[in-house]
Design a protein around this motif. Structure first.
Motif, PDB file in Angstrom:
ATOM      1  N   GLU A  11       0.816  -1.209   0.000  1.00 35.02           N
ATOM      2  CA  GLU A  11       0.000   0.000   0.000  1.00 35.02           C
ATOM      3  C   GLU A  11       0.851   1.260   0.000  1.00 35.02           C
ATOM      4  OE1 GLU A  11      -2.821  -0.149   3.163  1.00 35.02           O
ATOM      5  OE2 GLU A  11      -3.462  -2.160   2.610  1.00 35.02           O
ATOM      6  N   ARG A  12       2.020   1.162   0.538  1.00 37.01           N
ATOM      7  CA  ARG A  12       2.869   2.326   0.706  1.00 37.01           C
ATOM      8  C   ARG A  12       3.595   2.661  -0.589  1.00 37.01           C
ATOM      9  NH1 ARG A  12       6.987   2.770   5.718  1.00 37.01           N
ATOM     10  NH2 ARG A  12       6.383   4.880   6.117  1.00 37.01           N
ATOM     11  N   ASP A  13       3.627   3.916  -0.943  1.00 36.39           N
ATOM     12  CA  ASP A  13       4.354   4.383  -2.119  1.00 36.39           C
ATOM     13  C   ASP A  13       5.843   4.380  -1.799  1.00 36.39           C
ATOM     14  OD1 ASP A  13       5.374   5.644  -4.359  1.00 36.39           O
ATOM     15  OD2 ASP A  13       4.518   7.593  -3.884  1.00 36.39           O
ATOM     16  N   ALA A  14       6.652   3.834  -2.704  1.00 33.79           N
ATOM     17  CA  ALA A  14       8.096   3.762  -2.466  1.00 33.79           C
ATOM     18  C   ALA A  14       8.698   5.137  -2.248  1.00 33.79           C
ATOM     19  CB  ALA A  14       8.792   3.068  -3.623  1.00 33.79           C
ATOM     20  N   GLY A  15       8.127   6.156  -2.849  1.00 33.81           N
ATOM     21  CA  GLY A  15       8.635   7.506  -2.664  1.00 33.81           C
ATOM     22  C   GLY A  15       8.459   8.000  -1.245  1.00 33.81           C
ATOM     23  N   ALA A  16       7.536   7.375  -0.504  1.00 38.34           N
ATOM     24  CA  ALA A  16       7.284   7.780   0.880  1.00 38.34           C
ATOM     25  C   ALA A  16       8.177   7.046   1.870  1.00 38.34           C
ATOM     26  CB  ALA A  16       5.818   7.539   1.227  1.00 38.34           C
ATOM     27  N   LEU A  17       8.955   6.083   1.397  1.00 37.89           N
ATOM     28  CA  LEU A  17       9.841   5.338   2.288  1.00 37.89           C
ATOM     29  C   LEU A  17      10.981   6.224   2.759  1.00 37.89           C
ATOM     30  CD1 LEU A  17      10.231   1.995   0.303  1.00 37.89           C
ATOM     31  CD2 LEU A  17       8.846   2.380   2.329  1.00 37.89           C
ATOM     32  N   PRO A  18      11.471   5.966   3.975  1.00 41.48           N
ATOM     33  CA  PRO A  18      12.662   6.689   4.427  1.00 41.48           C
ATOM     34  C   PRO A  18      13.807   6.454   3.443  1.00 41.48           C
ATOM     35  CG  PRO A  18      11.674   5.466   6.238  1.00 41.48           C
ATOM     36  CD  PRO A  18      10.957   5.060   4.982  1.00 41.48           C
ATOM     37  N   THR A  19      14.702   7.406   3.326  1.00 40.92           N
ATOM     38  CA  THR A  19      15.777   7.362   2.330  1.00 40.92           C
ATOM     39  C   THR A  19      16.581   6.077   2.392  1.00 40.92           C
ATOM     40  OG1 THR A  19      15.945   9.760   2.375  1.00 40.92           O
ATOM     41  CG2 THR A  19      17.817   8.569   1.463  1.00 40.92           C
ATOM     42  N   ARG A  22      14.564   3.158   1.119  1.00 44.53           N
ATOM     43  CA  ARG A  22      14.385   3.286  -0.333  1.00 44.53           C
ATOM     44  C   ARG A  22      15.646   2.822  -1.061  1.00 44.53           C
ATOM     45  NH1 ARG A  22      12.370   8.168  -0.560  1.00 44.53           N
ATOM     46  NH2 ARG A  22      14.320   9.218  -0.949  1.00 44.53           N
ATOM     47  N   LYS A  23      16.814   3.168  -0.538  1.00 44.08           N
ATOM     48  CA  LYS A  23      18.072   2.717  -1.147  1.00 44.08           C
ATOM     49  C   LYS A  23      18.179   1.195  -1.103  1.00 44.08           C
ATOM     50  CE  LYS A  23      20.801   6.822  -0.041  1.00 44.08           C
ATOM     51  NZ  LYS A  23      21.899   7.321   0.791  1.00 44.08           N
ATOM     52  N   ASN A  24      17.811   0.607   0.029  1.00 44.54           N
ATOM     53  CA  ASN A  24      17.849  -0.853   0.150  1.00 44.54           C
ATOM     54  C   ASN A  24      16.888  -1.510  -0.827  1.00 44.54           C
ATOM     55  OD1 ASN A  24      19.742  -0.716   2.186  1.00 44.54           O
ATOM     56  ND2 ASN A  24      18.247  -0.906   3.823  1.00 44.54           N
ATOM     57  N   MET A  25      15.685  -0.967  -0.941  1.00 40.59           N
ATOM     58  CA  MET A  25      14.698  -1.517  -1.871  1.00 40.59           C
ATOM     59  C   MET A  25      15.190  -1.405  -3.311  1.00 40.59           C
ATOM     60  SD  MET A  25      11.945  -2.830  -0.536  1.00 40.59           S
ATOM     61  CE  MET A  25      10.680  -2.669  -1.781  1.00 40.59           C
ATOM     62  N   VAL A  30      17.132  -3.879  -8.273  1.00 41.81           N
ATOM     63  CA  VAL A  30      18.111  -3.820  -9.358  1.00 41.81           C
ATOM     64  C   VAL A  30      19.025  -5.041  -9.377  1.00 41.81           C
ATOM     65  CG1 VAL A  30      20.114  -2.537 -10.239  1.00 41.81           C
ATOM     66  CG2 VAL A  30      18.065  -1.309  -9.500  1.00 41.81           C
ATOM     67  N   HIS A  31      19.470  -5.518  -8.210  1.00 39.73           N
ATOM     68  CA  HIS A  31      20.500  -6.559  -8.178  1.00 39.73           C
ATOM     69  C   HIS A  31      20.019  -7.962  -7.797  1.00 39.73           C
ATOM     70  CE1 HIS A  31      23.625  -3.596  -8.850  1.00 39.73           C
ATOM     71  NE2 HIS A  31      23.039  -2.837  -7.951  1.00 39.73           N
TER      72      HIS A  31
END
Length: 108
Positions: A11-19, A22-25, A30-31
């Motif tokens: 439900e949560r927008d990735a843009g709303a994740l803590p920095t 978000r980097k971990n996600m 990507v990898h």
């Protein structure tokens, strides 16, 4: 990331994740995602191993791909899914309720 989180049923927008999260996600997507997506377990070998297998599923994750994959895997292994509190990350978000059920499932 927004497409990934939407497709995964979060439900949560990735843009709303803590920095940092978000980097971990982003690193995960990507990898690591391709390796996970391309992996198919050898269900027959797992069933023949003689090892007791428990497939954990978050009670609140119905409709999310991880939930559906876990239920499908349990079926292919011939075991009932073990339902735990919370969603895909219930082990962290619902740790106090999750831990005793995990101990019980593992017979510890």
């Amino acid at each position: 990331m927004a497409r990934f989180t939407a497709a995964a049923g979060f439900e949560r927008d990735a843009g709303a994740l803590p920095t940092e999260m978000r980097k971990n996600m982003e690193f995960f997507v990507v990898h690591l995602m391709k390796m996970i997506g391309d992996f198919t377990p050898d269900y027959e070998a797992l069933k023949a191993s003689g090892t007791r297998i428990i497939v954990g599923v978050g009670k609140e994750s119905a409709g999310q791909p991880a939930h559906e994959a876990a239920v499908l895997a349990a079926g292919r292994l011939g075991v009932e899914p073990a339902y735990f509190p919370g969603d895909h990350g219930g082990f962290a978000a619902e740790a106090a309720a999750f831990a005793p059920l995990l101990r019980e499932a593992l017979g510890a």
